[in-house]
Design an enzyme around this catalytic site. Structure first.
Site, PDB file in Angstrom:
ATOM      1  N   PHE A 359       0.950  -1.141   0.108  1.00  0.00           N
ATOM      2  CA  PHE A 359      -0.073  -0.063   0.160  1.00  0.00           C
ATOM      3  C   PHE A 359       0.970   1.060  -0.088  1.00  0.00           C
ATOM      4  O   PHE A 359       0.126   2.266   0.377  1.00  0.00           O
ATOM      5  CB  PHE A 359      -0.858   0.072   1.158  1.00  0.00           C
ATOM      6  CG  PHE A 359      -2.060  -0.824   0.878  1.00  0.00           C
ATOM      7  CD1 PHE A 359      -3.341  -0.192   0.375  1.00  0.00           C
ATOM      8  CD2 PHE A 359      -2.220  -2.087   1.430  1.00  0.00           C
ATOM      9  CE1 PHE A 359      -4.613  -0.948   0.228  1.00  0.00           C
ATOM     10  CE2 PHE A 359      -3.388  -2.841   1.145  1.00  0.00           C
ATOM     11  CZ  PHE A 359      -4.619  -2.375   0.637  1.00  0.00           C
ATOM     12  N   GLY A 360       2.160   1.246  -0.242  1.00  0.00           N
ATOM     13  CA  GLY A 360       3.036   2.474  -0.447  1.00  0.00           C
ATOM     14  C   GLY A 360       4.278   2.319   0.563  1.00  0.00           C
ATOM     15  O   GLY A 360       4.455   1.522   1.235  1.00  0.00           O
ATOM     16  N   LYS A 377       2.510   7.744   5.333  1.00  0.00           N
ATOM     17  CA  LYS A 377       2.237   6.875   4.400  1.00  0.00           C
ATOM     18  C   LYS A 377       1.855   7.475   3.177  1.00  0.00           C
ATOM     19  O   LYS A 377       1.017   8.224   2.881  1.00  0.00           O
ATOM     20  CB  LYS A 377       1.236   5.963   4.881  1.00  0.00           C
ATOM     21  CG  LYS A 377       0.892   4.749   4.027  1.00  0.00           C
ATOM     22  CD  LYS A 377       0.096   3.471   4.324  1.00  0.00           C
ATOM     23  CE  LYS A 377       0.860   2.620   5.309  1.00  0.00           C
ATOM     24  NZ  LYS A 377       0.109   1.534   5.513  1.00  0.00           N
ATOM     25  N   ASP A 473      -8.074  -5.802   8.174  1.00  0.00           N
ATOM     26  CA  ASP A 473      -6.650  -5.956   8.096  1.00  0.00           C
ATOM     27  C   ASP A 473      -5.894  -6.310   9.260  1.00  0.00           C
ATOM     28  O   ASP A 473      -4.912  -5.842   9.597  1.00  0.00           O
ATOM     29  CB  ASP A 473      -5.884  -5.177   7.083  1.00  0.00           C
ATOM     30  CG  ASP A 473      -4.718  -5.807   6.441  1.00  0.00           C
ATOM     31  OD1 ASP A 473      -4.673  -7.112   6.227  1.00  0.00           O
ATOM     32  OD2 ASP A 473      -3.784  -4.963   5.779  1.00  0.00           O
TER      33      ASP A 473
END
Length: 672
Positions: A359-360, A377, A473
């Site tokens: 995701f980065g 992030k 998650d």
């Protein structure tokens, strides 16, 4: 001795005047014994300072003795009339940036338990806002427009009863005459203002007036409401002040205060009030002198300078240009300028990179103004589809407040990326301690506390906030550890919200293999039950020191963690599944409880799994976990542990490990 007592009394009389119960006057607060809470303090010159420039904080100050509101000697009303006046000042850290205001409050509690900062003004929280059991009467002096509370602007006075949605409110100002000659005021100007509040019990009318200090009491009220406070006030109530800060901050001062029950409050002698600290001089004339000097030096030199500045500003603006659309204005308080994030990370320097994944990339930064450490992030969002909904949910989740959640501070959009800003946890993620040998090795007590911390945070997401938050998650790499190795659930990039009592929407199947509930691949609906399934996998990996799914370097099948724990249970030696790195030093009863609870949470049937409230009760030993016959549990769990390999996944981000033939874990192949 009598002369000495007389002199002492003469010295303190100008500061405090108190007569019968329910009547007092303070000209400064040096000799007061107020009940103080939060950031509140009394300065050396007698000012009541409710908050300093600390962000996301609150302060309370209440008269120490309760006032008897429902036992008045006057006839005709259970709740007596009352009158109060006070002088205050709000000095913002930065001009025109409020944070968030102060309130005069009448409440049954001096410490306002459970109250929150920011838009809550230190009075209430999202969970109790609007409850009749609050018994709260407040006059808010609000400097931030909060959409969810129907605020009219960022500079208003409101009358609140049991709720932060005002009964009536008005832009700050005063009427010089009854004919309507209105003069507007600015709460954030840093000037001393005086407020008069009067409640007429016979007519059940509450009036509020405000004017600059040293200005006579206005003839007409600024805001009024007809409200019967006998249905709100209890027999004994405390009176005082509350203030809070949010993304912006300010110093909230009270200089003097007078209160009277069943009578007009004594007028304040403004000459005896302490002074507000002077605001810093900005030396506005300096820039003018420089410009004049350059002009005298020659028009050509000035022209070159101006053109150079314009060119520099154009390049800088282009470098730091953000994506900003009109609909984002409602999320303004949660948006952080890109230039601040750029400075915080020294231009996103590689030396500040602390992690990367599906995701980065994540950078450590130090915010240039507050000097607070943050984690930033960077996520790509080249597609505009769904970005408005995503930003809306990010803004909503930035209002989540729990000690076991990593605080999402805000966001920024720039060109093709979205930047999320979190509190920084210097001890990093839990998986580094479990799987990568980070020292010191975690003891059983530390692991058990982390498990209970994460359970408490997840319970808050499911039941404790104004909406249901599905994390989607939950795993060791998304649990960060604070300075004391306490667990905080992080990374809300996949989280989804829905209202209590409503059904969740179908969504893309995203998450991490090994933590996905079997029903998720069939229905596409993330629920609290799917979060509980992932929490079950998390319980087992923390206790066993193994990932939920592992792959062999050869071609042989490697059993999943659920299957391994079930096999040990069948052999009557379930504790042998525990991480050998603890060298046998653990509480057997607690470890066995967590392992069996992990299997129960991992049950393939959603209705069989416990809720997070039940999980917290089992872990806290306030409820006994039901007996689980192995015969009815083991086979179905073993089968379901591999049911997550579905081709329907919209995206998956493995958190698995490659192992040798003896099944010992090595470095993870990928995790986000």
């Amino acid at each position: 001795m009598p002369l000495l007592l007389f002199l002492l009394l003469l010295f303190f009389t100008p500061l405090i005047h108190a007569t019968a119960a329910g009547e007092f006057t303070f000209h400064g607060f040096t000799a007061s014994n107020f009940s103080l809470n939060g950031l509140t303090q009394i300065t050396s010159n007698g000012l009541l300072l409710l908050t300093n420039n600390t962000k996301e904080a609150l302060g309370h100050a209440f008269y120490p003795a309760p006032i008897n509101f429902n036992n008045s000697s006057r006839l005709g009303s259970a709740t007596p009339s009352f009158s109060t006046t006070f002088v205050f000042a709000i000095v913002p850290q930065y001009p025109d940036v409020g944070g968030h205001g102060l309130a005069f409050a009448i409440t049954p509690w001096k410490d306002l338990p459970g109250s929150m900062p920011s838009q809550h003004l230190g009075l209430l929280s999202d969970s109790d806002n609007g409850n009749s059991s609050n018994h709260l009467i407040a006059i808010e002096l609000d400097t931030v427009k909060t959409i969810e509370y129907n605020d009219i602007d960022n500079n208003h006075v409101g009358i609140d009863v049991n709720s932060l949605i005002s009964l009536n409110s008005s832009t700050v100002g005063y009427y010089k005459s009854m004919m309507g000659d209105f003069t507007k005021l600015n709460l954030m100007a840093g000037d001393a203002l005086q407020v008069w509040i009067n409640y007429d019990a016979d007519n059940t009318r509450l009036d509020v007036r405000i004017a600059p200090a040293k200005t006579p009491k206005p003839a007409a009220p600024l805001v009024s409401s007809t409200v019967n406070l006998s249905h709100v006030a209890l027999n004994e109530m405390y009176v005082g002040f509350s203030a809070s800060t949010g993304a912006g901050s300010a110093r909230h001062y009270v200089l003097g205060w007078s209160f009277s029950l069943d009578g007009e409050a004594q007028a304040l002698d403004l000459s005896r009030l302490p002074s507000i600290p002077k605001k810093g001089n900005t030396k506005k004339g300096t820039s003018v002198i420089v410009i004049v000097g350059l002009a005298l030096a020659g028009f050509s030199l000035l022209l070159i300078l101006v053109l150079s500045i314009l060119f520099f500003c154009h390049k800088r603006r282009k470098k730091f240009q953000e994506v900003r659309e009109d609909w984002e204005l409602e999320y303004g308080p949660h948006r952080i300028p890109y230039v601040e994030l750029y400075k915080a990370t020294k231009g996103f320097n590689e030396t500040n990179l602390v992690g990367s994944g599906g995701f980065g990339r994540v950078y450590k930064g130090v915010m240039p103004k507050s000097r607070a450490e943050v984690a930033i992030k960077r996520i790509s969002h080249n597609s505009k589809q769904g970005i408005r909904e995503f930003v809306s949910e990010i803004a909503s989740m930035s209002r989540l407040r729990h000690r076991n959640l990593v605080q999402l501070l805000g966001y920024c959009r720039r060109q093709g990326e979205l930047l999320l800003v979190y509190d920084f946890m210097k001890n990093g993620s839990l998986d580094k301690f479990l799987f990568e040998g980070k020292e010191p090795s975690l003891s059983w007590d530390q692991r058990f506390k982390i498990i209970k911390d994460v359970a408490a945070g997840l319970l808050y997401l499911h039941e404790g906030w104004e909406q249901v938050v599905i994390h989607r998650d939950i795993k060791a790499s998304n649990v960060l550890l604070d300075d004391n190795l306490g667990g905080k659930l992080s990374d809300f990039g996949l989280a989804r919200l829905y209202d209590h009592g409503s059904n969740p929407k179908t969504t893309h199947i995203v998450g991490t293999l090994g933590y996905l509930a079997p029903e998720f691949s069939k229905t596409g609906k993330a629920t609290t039950c799917t979060d509980v399934f992932a929490f079950g996998a998390f319980l087992l990996e923390v206790v066993c020191g193994r990932r939920p799914m592992e792959f062999s370097s050869g071609h042989e099948d490697v059993p999943g963690l659920v299957e391994l724990v079930t096999e040990w249970w069948e052999k009557g030696r379930i504790v042998e599944a525990i991480d050998p790195n603890m060298n046998g030093s653990f509480n057997v009863e607690e470890a066995e409880l967590v392992l069996k609870l992990g299997l129960l949470c991992s049950h393939p049937e959603p209705t069989t799994r416990p809720s997070m409230r039940q999980v917290a009760q089992y872990l806290g030993n306030t409820a006994r976990m039901p007996d689980m016959p192995l015969a009815s549990l083991g086979g179905s769990i073993r089968f379901a542990s591999f049911d997550v390999f579905s081709n329907d996944f919209g995206a998956s981000f493995p958190s698995t490990a490659e192992v040798t033939s003896d099944h010992q874990s090595s470095t993870p192949t990928n995790s986000h």
